[in-house]
Design an enzyme around this catalytic site. Sequence first.
Site, short mmCIF file in Angstrom:
data_model
loop_
_atom_site.label_atom_id
_atom_site.label_comp_id
_atom_site.label_asym_id
_atom_site.label_seq_id
_atom_site.Cartn_x
_atom_site.Cartn_y
_atom_site.Cartn_z
N HIS A 140 0.83 -1.21 0.00
CA HIS A 140 0.00 0.00 0.00
C HIS A 140 0.86 1.26 0.00
O HIS A 140 1.52 1.58 0.99
CB HIS A 140 -0.94 -0.02 1.22
CG HIS A 140 -1.81 1.18 1.30
ND1 HIS A 140 -2.11 1.82 2.46
CD2 HIS A 140 -2.44 1.88 0.31
CE1 HIS A 140 -2.88 2.85 2.21
NE2 HIS A 140 -3.09 2.92 0.91
N ASN A 190 -4.22 4.23 7.35
CA ASN A 190 -5.61 4.61 7.06
C ASN A 190 -6.55 4.32 8.22
O ASN A 190 -7.58 4.97 8.35
CB ASN A 190 -6.10 3.91 5.79
CG ASN A 190 -5.71 4.68 4.55
OD1 ASN A 190 -5.27 5.83 4.64
ND2 ASN A 190 -5.86 4.07 3.39
N1 CAA Z 1 4.09 12.50 -8.88
C1 CAA Z 1 5.38 12.68 -9.11
N2 CAA Z 1 6.05 13.79 -8.79
C2 CAA Z 1 5.33 14.76 -8.22
C3 CAA Z 1 3.96 14.65 -7.97
C4 CAA Z 1 3.35 13.45 -8.32
N3 CAA Z 1 2.04 13.24 -8.10
N4 CAA Z 1 3.52 15.78 -7.41
C5 CAA Z 1 4.56 16.60 -7.34
N5 CAA Z 1 5.65 15.99 -7.83
C6 CAA Z 1 7.00 16.50 -7.94
C7 CAA Z 1 6.95 17.76 -8.73
O1 CAA Z 1 7.91 17.71 -9.75
C8 CAA Z 1 7.26 18.83 -7.71
O2 CAA Z 1 8.11 19.82 -8.14
P1 CAA Z 1 7.63 21.04 -9.09
O3 CAA Z 1 6.42 21.65 -8.44
O4 CAA Z 1 8.80 21.93 -9.06
O5 CAA Z 1 7.36 20.44 -10.41
C9 CAA Z 1 7.99 18.09 -6.61
O6 CAA Z 1 7.49 16.76 -6.64
C10 CAA Z 1 7.77 18.64 -5.25
O7 CAA Z 1 6.40 18.95 -5.15
P2 CAA Z 1 5.86 19.98 -4.12
O8 CAA Z 1 6.59 21.27 -4.21
O9 CAA Z 1 4.37 19.99 -4.22
O10 CAA Z 1 6.37 19.25 -2.79
P3 CAA Z 1 6.10 19.63 -1.33
O11 CAA Z 1 7.36 19.82 -0.65
O12 CAA Z 1 5.06 20.69 -1.22
O13 CAA Z 1 5.46 18.26 -0.76
C11 CAA Z 1 3.87 16.57 -0.50
C12 CAA Z 1 4.37 17.69 -1.39
C13 CAA Z 1 4.95 15.50 -0.31
C14 CAA Z 1 2.68 15.96 -1.23
C15 CAA Z 1 3.51 17.15 0.89
O14 CAA Z 1 2.64 18.24 0.73
C16 CAA Z 1 2.87 16.13 1.78
O15 CAA Z 1 3.51 15.33 2.43
N6 CAA Z 1 1.50 16.14 1.84
C17 CAA Z 1 0.75 15.15 2.56
C18 CAA Z 1 0.39 14.03 1.64
C19 CAA Z 1 -0.26 12.89 2.35
O16 CAA Z 1 -0.57 12.91 3.52
N7 CAA Z 1 -0.49 11.82 1.57
C20 CAA Z 1 -1.15 10.65 2.07
C21 CAA Z 1 -2.55 10.66 1.55
S1 CAA Z 1 -3.48 9.34 2.23
C22 CAA Z 1 -3.19 8.07 1.19
O17 CAA Z 1 -2.56 8.17 0.17
C23 CAA Z 1 -3.74 6.81 1.65
C24 CAA Z 1 -4.79 6.24 0.81
O18 CAA Z 1 -4.87 5.06 0.81
C25 CAA Z 1 -5.78 7.08 0.08
#
Ligand code: CAA
Length: 284
Positions: A140, A190
């Site tokens: 996951h 989750n």
């Molecule tokens: N895939 C690949 N690369 C990605 C991407 C993606 N989806 N999204 C962004 N990137 C890359 C981009 O190239 C980006 O750089 P640019 O904007 O310069 O192009 C780079 O990563 C960094 O992106 P951010 O500047 O947006 O990075 P950040 O430092 O703001 O961090 C984050 C982003 C890691 C998402 C952070 O905001 C975070 O940790 N958020 C919480 C996310 C979270 O809790 N996720 C869990 C969700 S629950 C789940 O997933 C469970 C389920 O089963 C549903």
Amino acid sequence: MEVRKVGVVGLGAMGAGIAQLCVEAGAETVGLEVSSELAEQARDRIAHFLTRKVEKGTLAESERDAALARLTLVGGPEELGDSDFVIEAIVEELEPKRELFAELDRITRPEAVLATNTSALSVTEIAAATERPERVVGMHFFNPAPLMPLVEIVRAELTGDDAFEAAYAFGERLGKTPIRCHDTPGFVVNRVLIPLLNDCIRVLDEARVTPEDLDTGLRNGAGWPMGPCTLVDLVGIDVHVHASEALYEKTREPRMAPPPRLVAMCNAGLLGRKSGRGFYDYGD
Ligand code: CAA
């Protein structure tokens, strides 16, 4: 166990992210989607994020090209037959997953590991659709898969040690931080995060706070990297509602049930980032 060829089934946000990790880790990767149009969209998405890495100087252009060349898009599951490891990331519904696993069981080599990226369904129930539940495991990932370090390695009732450890090792090879857990509703993260996010959404109405202020609150008062409304928009409101329903069905805990506000948004097609509108308007 050496993993040379990986199959990724379902190339939505999660599957495309997982396929990106696989090609970056040097594995030949075969991707399958329901239409070639969706498959090509996933390839574009992967190319986009790898190109951003090149622009930011964290990946050489030649490495990007080599990674993209490792991705092959195919038209049907039969073309996954010689995969050592298959990761499923299709729609979060039990029956389609069970049908796919029964098919993968028929076409892949007996020693291949079959992993599901389910976030809230039972890995044991998915594994039971095969004749080799000992080779089925949960893997996951978290959204966005290329950025979130965690992968939960989920042991279903009949998962064998071999497959379990192979999935753990493959998670490490993908650059992730794996943790081991058993197949219980919501696994580890989750089980905590879904009721927490549901509480956050209920607070919107109870405290008459705006999504912006709620997000500001959790970011600045609890150190969350993104606020709950932004996070649910990112995960997909439909995905979150589905996962909540699956957890509620298993646990009967009221906090697991999706808040009516989220269900209404889902029914109205407000699915978050992917539909262009959720709690926020993304204007694309
Ligand atoms: N895939 C690949 N690369 C990605 C991407 C993606 N989806 N999204 C962004 N990137 C890359 C981009 O190239 C980006 O750089 P640019 O904007 O310069 O192009 C780079 O990563 C960094 O992106 P951010 O500047 O947006 O990075 P950040 O430092 O703001 O961090 C984050 C982003 C890691 C998402 C952070 O905001 C975070 O940790 N958020 C919480 C996310 C979270 O809790 N996720 C869990 C969700 S629950 C789940 O997933 C469970 C389920 O089963 C549903």
